[in-house]
Design a protein around this motif. Structure first.
Motif, mmCIF file in Angstrom:
data_model
loop_
_atom_site.group_PDB
_atom_site.id
_atom_site.type_symbol
_atom_site.label_atom_id
_atom_site.label_comp_id
_atom_site.label_asym_id
_atom_site.label_seq_id
_atom_site.Cartn_x
_atom_site.Cartn_y
_atom_site.Cartn_z
ATOM 1 N N TYR A 93 5.499 -3.401 0.643
ATOM 2 C CA TYR A 93 4.547 -2.605 -0.131
ATOM 3 C C TYR A 93 4.898 -2.577 -1.625
ATOM 4 O O TYR A 93 4.069 -2.220 -2.452
ATOM 5 N N LYS B 145 2.818 -4.329 -4.245
ATOM 6 C CA LYS B 145 1.668 -3.618 -4.811
ATOM 7 C C LYS B 145 2.110 -2.456 -5.703
ATOM 8 O O LYS B 145 1.507 -2.213 -6.760
ATOM 9 N N SER B 146 3.155 -1.741 -5.310
ATOM 10 C CA SER B 146 3.526 -0.517 -6.033
ATOM 11 C C SER B 146 4.242 -0.785 -7.349
ATOM 12 O O SER B 146 4.046 -0.046 -8.325
ATOM 13 N N LEU C 189 1.967 -1.560 -10.497
ATOM 14 C CA LEU C 189 1.196 -0.412 -10.975
ATOM 15 C C LEU C 189 1.940 0.404 -12.028
ATOM 16 O O LEU C 189 1.318 1.116 -12.819
ATOM 17 N N TYR D 94 1.405 4.275 -4.157
ATOM 18 C CA TYR D 94 0.723 3.541 -5.219
ATOM 19 C C TYR D 94 0.218 4.535 -6.265
ATOM 20 O O TYR D 94 -0.619 5.382 -5.967
ATOM 21 N N GLN E 256 0.651 5.033 1.576
ATOM 22 C CA GLN E 256 0.305 4.194 2.730
ATOM 23 C C GLN E 256 0.645 4.902 4.038
ATOM 24 O O GLN E 256 -0.067 4.808 5.016
#
Length: 300
Positions: A14, A17-18, A21, A107, A190
């Motif tokens: 994950y 994606k995180s 950001l 996120y 998530q």
């Protein structure tokens, strides 16, 4: 200085994606990795070596540091190991500036806006020990992946501490500093929206392993679907009142984070813990009076 720390474990995927950001608006990012590849419960964990290759390639501005240490202590509970790791991570991030800790599966929406908010609070960086503060954001929890989107916790009263000027953690991410600010910034979690195998790994290794009957809750989770989710009410495993209902959000809506935190929802959270402080820190005089009127009616 904006410092961000991530805990890297079995759900490392994950981070693809995180991390992006928060990358641009941060000054330093530290990734804490157990050198023995053990979870807080002492079970083996696997991190794909390609992840570290990706980090090197992605980190064009050389902001990311890999911090490896032994984070599993056999005599400790998972929660104690969690808290210990966060304090060690804080030391690795160094003194000074804003310390922000984010989990792999969280996120951050509008991290630039959050950083601007912190920069407006620079007075707290002058003498952190005398003015320790804890900054909270809203946790939007994804509960299950279903066809076309996700089921998420509707009107949740979840807020999570993510930033502090004085990183002395008492219980996981909580510093328990007396001064707190709860903001409307969103951290999309998530959480339970994973495959069955991932969920089982999570509940047998996470900090809350011993808090409740996770296996029973896992069986309950497996039976929730698009056909019956509206029947589910008051279902948080430790505090049922925190999670009152589920709602569906499409993948397209999720990408733009069209999950809004209402002022009243936020207000209800404040009534539980931080109402007076929130009013003073965030609201205009006229809004303060309106809120106080509503509050008087609620507490009767």
């Amino acid at each position: 200085m904006i410092k961000v720390g991530f805990l890297v474990s079995y759900d490392f995927k994950y981070l693809y994606k995180s991390i992006p950001l928060v990358y641009e608006a941060s000054d330093l990012i530290v990734l804490a990795v157990d050198k023995d590849r053990l979870t807080w419960s002492g079970n083996p964990l696997y991190i794909d070596p390609l992840f570290f290759d990706w980090v090197k390639e992605f980190d064009t501005l050389k902001k990311i540091v890999i911090y490896e240490d032994a984070f599993y202590i056999a005599k400790n509970t998972p929660a104690e190991n969690d808290t210990r790791e966060r304090n060690l991570l804080a030391k690795a991030m160094g003194e000074g500036g804003w310390h922000i800790q984010i989990d792999s599966d969280e996120y951050f929406n509008d991290f630039k806006g959050f950083v601007s908010f912190l920069n407006e609070k620079k007075q707290y960086l002058k003498n952190p020990k005398k003015q320790p503060i804890e900054i909270h954001v809203q946790w939007i929890t994804l509960f299950k992946k279903v066809e076309g989107g996700f089921l998420y916790i509707k009107d949740s009263l979840d807020a999570v501490e993510v930033a502090t000027n004085y990183p002395k953690y008492k219980y996981m991410r909580a510093t328990r500093h007396s001064k707190k600010i709860i903001t409307k910034f969103i951290l999309l979690h998530q959480s339970w929206a994973r495959d069955d195998d991932e969920i089982y790994t999570k509940i047998t290794n996470w900090s809350h392993r011993d808090d409740s009957d996770n296996v029973a809750f896992f069986e309950f989770w497996k039976n929730i679907s698009l056909e019956n989710y509206k029947e589910v009410t008051n279902f948080h495993e430790n505090d049922p009142t925190k999670w009152k209902a589920l709602e569906f959000v499409s993948e397209a809506e999720l990408d733009s984070l069209k999950i809004n935190i209402s002022d009243f929802q936020l207000f209800k959270l404040k009534t539980k813990k931080y109402l007076v402080q929130f009013i003073r820190e965030n609201l205009s005089a006229s809004t303060q009076e309106k809120i106080k009127t509503i509050f008087k009616k609620l507490v009767k």
